[in-house]
Design a protein around this motif. Structure first.
Motif, short mmCIF file in Angstrom:
data_model
loop_
_atom_site.label_atom_id
_atom_site.label_comp_id
_atom_site.label_asym_id
_atom_site.label_seq_id
_atom_site.Cartn_x
_atom_site.Cartn_y
_atom_site.Cartn_z
N GLN A 26 0.80 -1.22 0.00
CA GLN A 26 0.00 0.00 0.00
C GLN A 26 0.83 1.27 0.00
O GLN A 26 0.34 2.33 -0.37
N HIS A 124 1.02 -9.30 4.42
CA HIS A 124 -0.10 -8.38 4.27
C HIS A 124 -0.52 -8.41 2.79
O HIS A 124 -0.50 -7.40 2.10
N TRP A 125 -0.78 -9.62 2.31
CA TRP A 125 -1.50 -9.91 1.05
C TRP A 125 -0.68 -9.94 -0.23
O TRP A 125 -1.22 -10.24 -1.29
N ASN A 168 -1.80 -10.90 8.29
CA ASN A 168 -2.80 -9.86 8.49
C ASN A 168 -4.11 -10.31 7.85
O ASN A 168 -4.16 -10.51 6.63
N GLU A 169 -5.14 -10.51 8.66
CA GLU A 169 -6.49 -10.73 8.17
C GLU A 169 -6.64 -11.90 7.20
O GLU A 169 -6.91 -11.70 6.00
N ASN A 294 -8.20 -6.15 14.27
CA ASN A 294 -8.53 -5.00 13.42
C ASN A 294 -10.04 -4.82 13.43
O ASN A 294 -10.79 -5.77 13.20
N TYR A 296 -13.25 -2.05 12.14
CA TYR A 296 -13.70 -0.84 11.45
C TYR A 296 -15.20 -0.59 11.61
O TYR A 296 -15.64 0.52 11.81
N TRP A 324 -18.86 2.48 5.25
CA TRP A 324 -18.95 1.60 6.43
C TRP A 324 -19.64 2.34 7.57
O TRP A 324 -19.24 3.48 7.91
N GLU A 351 -5.35 -2.39 14.01
CA GLU A 351 -5.89 -1.42 13.05
C GLU A 351 -7.24 -0.93 13.53
O GLU A 351 -8.09 -1.71 13.95
N TRP A 397 -5.01 3.05 11.84
CA TRP A 397 -4.87 2.80 10.41
C TRP A 397 -5.37 4.02 9.71
O TRP A 397 -6.56 4.29 9.80
N GLU A 404 -5.60 1.88 -1.41
CA GLU A 404 -6.64 1.18 -0.67
C GLU A 404 -7.22 0.05 -1.52
O GLU A 404 -8.39 0.01 -1.86
N TRP A 405 -6.35 -0.89 -1.92
CA TRP A 405 -6.77 -2.13 -2.59
C TRP A 405 -7.73 -1.90 -3.75
O TRP A 405 -7.40 -1.06 -4.61
N PHE A 413 -7.36 6.90 4.27
CA PHE A 413 -7.43 6.43 5.65
C PHE A 413 -6.35 7.06 6.53
O PHE A 413 -6.29 6.75 7.72
C1 GCO Z 1 -6.71 -4.31 6.49
C2 GCO Z 1 -6.07 -3.73 5.72
C3 GCO Z 1 -5.75 -2.41 5.33
C4 GCO Z 1 -6.86 -1.62 4.75
C5 GCO Z 1 -7.78 -1.10 5.81
C6 GCO Z 1 -8.91 -0.31 5.27
O1 GCO Z 1 -5.77 -4.93 7.15
O2 GCO Z 1 -7.90 -4.36 6.41
O3 GCO Z 1 -4.91 -4.08 6.33
O4 GCO Z 1 -4.78 -2.75 4.41
O5 GCO Z 1 -6.30 -0.57 4.07
O6 GCO Z 1 -8.31 -2.15 6.51
O7 GCO Z 1 -9.69 -1.12 4.43
#
Ligand code: GCO
Length: 443
Positions: A26, A124-125, A168-169, A294, A296, A324, A351, A397, A404-405, A413
């Protein structure tokens, strides 16, 4: 203007860790200095990224990292959460890439010199594309390649890392990437999503074993994301449907870590069930030094006629710029419910934050909406602590606006504004308020 916590809150003690977070793909750019990853391929596929952008430049952190470390220092934080790009540090033949490793060694040394604790995420992806070409997370072998990467990089980094997260996630990599296809690699099949999740959890367990051996002094764990589920009405049908959704979206990724099993609704998968080998759950269920969480937003569900669940849009409720719902109570509910369900180690909020429609005006970003978000969510964490949950740290975060993906650069963010034309960074008012909160802590 200010973010404030009650002065007697444990979060106001200097032992509590406040940080900012980013991820390699990112922010780094420097794509020509590493192997391609699945997000490069996904970005190059028409229609996948909303603004048609990619991560080739991003925030150019690969070149600007020194000034970014100074920026982090100026925020007064205790810790910085970053991720390592697997395709930057491991060559295609599995050997270490010295140039890539040196980039992270310099970065970690600079952080440690300034007394900023590095929290390092290994995945992280950004899966190397050549590994995806052999099946990626659908291929069991990838879990062992990840273990080998964790082994080599943790030896190379020595004692520089305060904390490691394996993943991560896993939800996002498995579900968004392999089950519904809105993230890289863009595959869409239930069996794929469940299989990818199982292999990622297996890879986590394998990597934890080498991290505990190579880096026993660091806090080693994993980062999970949660979107707490609420029923639209108090009808039994909605309550049952919501429980199913919660198992499928949330509990799926945490229950194996603590209970060594998937949720009961595993039985509903039929032919979509992942292939699991004997002993897998023993590998997955490794002791954790901490759990990263994490958070949100929440999701609200209603039952469908077929006995399944459907998320409903909370049209009349306040939302961030990414759509969101802003619902801080769910943060407290999440932490207290996980605490009741599992024998949790200390928790770090790895996050939390908000995308807002920021405007840079005469070197100022007056993001009162983001300040309000942080204020409400920090109080929600504090409420969970008051109810007995052990939370040891909190990361905003994100440090700065970034890629942002699937939304590309359209959603911001950061607590620092980035002008992508000039790469100028400007601390937003939320960043100043976060800094002031951190500086106001008791001795
Ligand atoms: C996540 C992601 C972040 C995103 C953030 C907002 O871990 O979800 O690590 O990369 O940018 O969550 O969507």
């Amino acid at each position: 203007m200010k973010i404030m916590l009650p002065s007697q809150s444990p979060m106001m003690s200097k032992d509590f860790v406040f940080g900012v977070a980013t991820a390699s793909f990112q922010i780094e750019g420097g794509a020509d200095q590493r192997l391609p990853c699945i997000w490069d391929t996904f970005c190059a596929t028409p229609g996948k990224i909303r603004d048609g952008s990619d991560g080739k430049q991003a925030c150019e952190h690969y070149n600007l990292w020194q000034q970014d470390v100074e920026l982090i220092e100026s925020l007064g934080v205790d810790a910085y959460r970053l991720s390592i790009s697997w395709p930057r540090v491991i060559n295609q033949d599995g050997s270490l890439n010295e140039q890539g490793v040196n980039f992270y060694i310099q970065l970690l040394d600079a952080l440690n010199d300034k007394g900023i604790k590095p929290f390092v995420t290994l995945y992280h992806w950004d899966l190397p594309q050549h590994i995806e070409d052999k099946g990626g997370w659908l291929n069991r072998e990838t879990a062992y390649l990840f273990q080998d990467y964790a082994d080599k990089i943790s030896q190379a980094l020595g004692k520089r890392v305060h904390s490691y997260a394996t993943f991560n996630e896993p939800f996002c990599s498995a579900y968004l990437g392999y089950e519904v296809g809105i993230h890289a690699p863009g595959l869409a099949k239930v069996q794929y999503g469940r299989q990818a999740a199982h292999h990622i959890l297996l890879a986590h367990g394998l990597a934890m074993q080498v991290l505990q051996k190579n880096s026993p002094q660091s806090l080693n764990g994993i980062v999970l994301n949660f979107t707490p589920c609420y029923p639209a009405t108090d009808s039994q049908a909605d309550i049952d449907a919501t429980k199913l959704a919660d198992e499928y979206m949330n509990q799926w990724y945490i229950k194996p870590l603590f209970d060594g099993a998937y949720p009961d609704s595993f039985a509903l998968l039929g032919e979509d069930a992942p292939r699991i080998e004997t002993g897998d759950f023993d590998i997955i269920r490794q002791p954790l030094d901490y759990l990263g969480i994490n958070f949100y937003t929440r999701a609200v569900y209603t039952a469908t006629a077929q006995g399944s669940y459907q998320q409903i849009d909370m049209a009349d409720k306040p939302k961030t710029d990414i759509g969101w719902e802003i619902y801080p109570q769910a943060f407290t509910d999440l932490l207290t419910s996980l605490h009741a369900l599992y024998p949790l180690p200390p928790i770090y909020i790895t996050e939390n934050g908000a995308a807002m429609a920021d405007k840079l005006d005469a070197d100022i970003v007056n993001d009162q909406d983001r300040i309000d978000y942080y204020q409400a969510h920090l109080l929600a964490v504090n409420a969970a602590i008051e109810q007995g949950v052990t939370v040891a740290g909190y990361f905003a975060w994100s440090l700065m606006d970034n890629f942002e993906w699937a939304e590309g650069y359209l959603k911001r963010f950061g607590i620092v504004y980035v002008d992508y034309q000039t790469q100028q960074r400007t601390i937003k008012n939320s960043g100043l308020a976060y800094r002031d909160l951190i500086n106001s802590r008791n001795g």
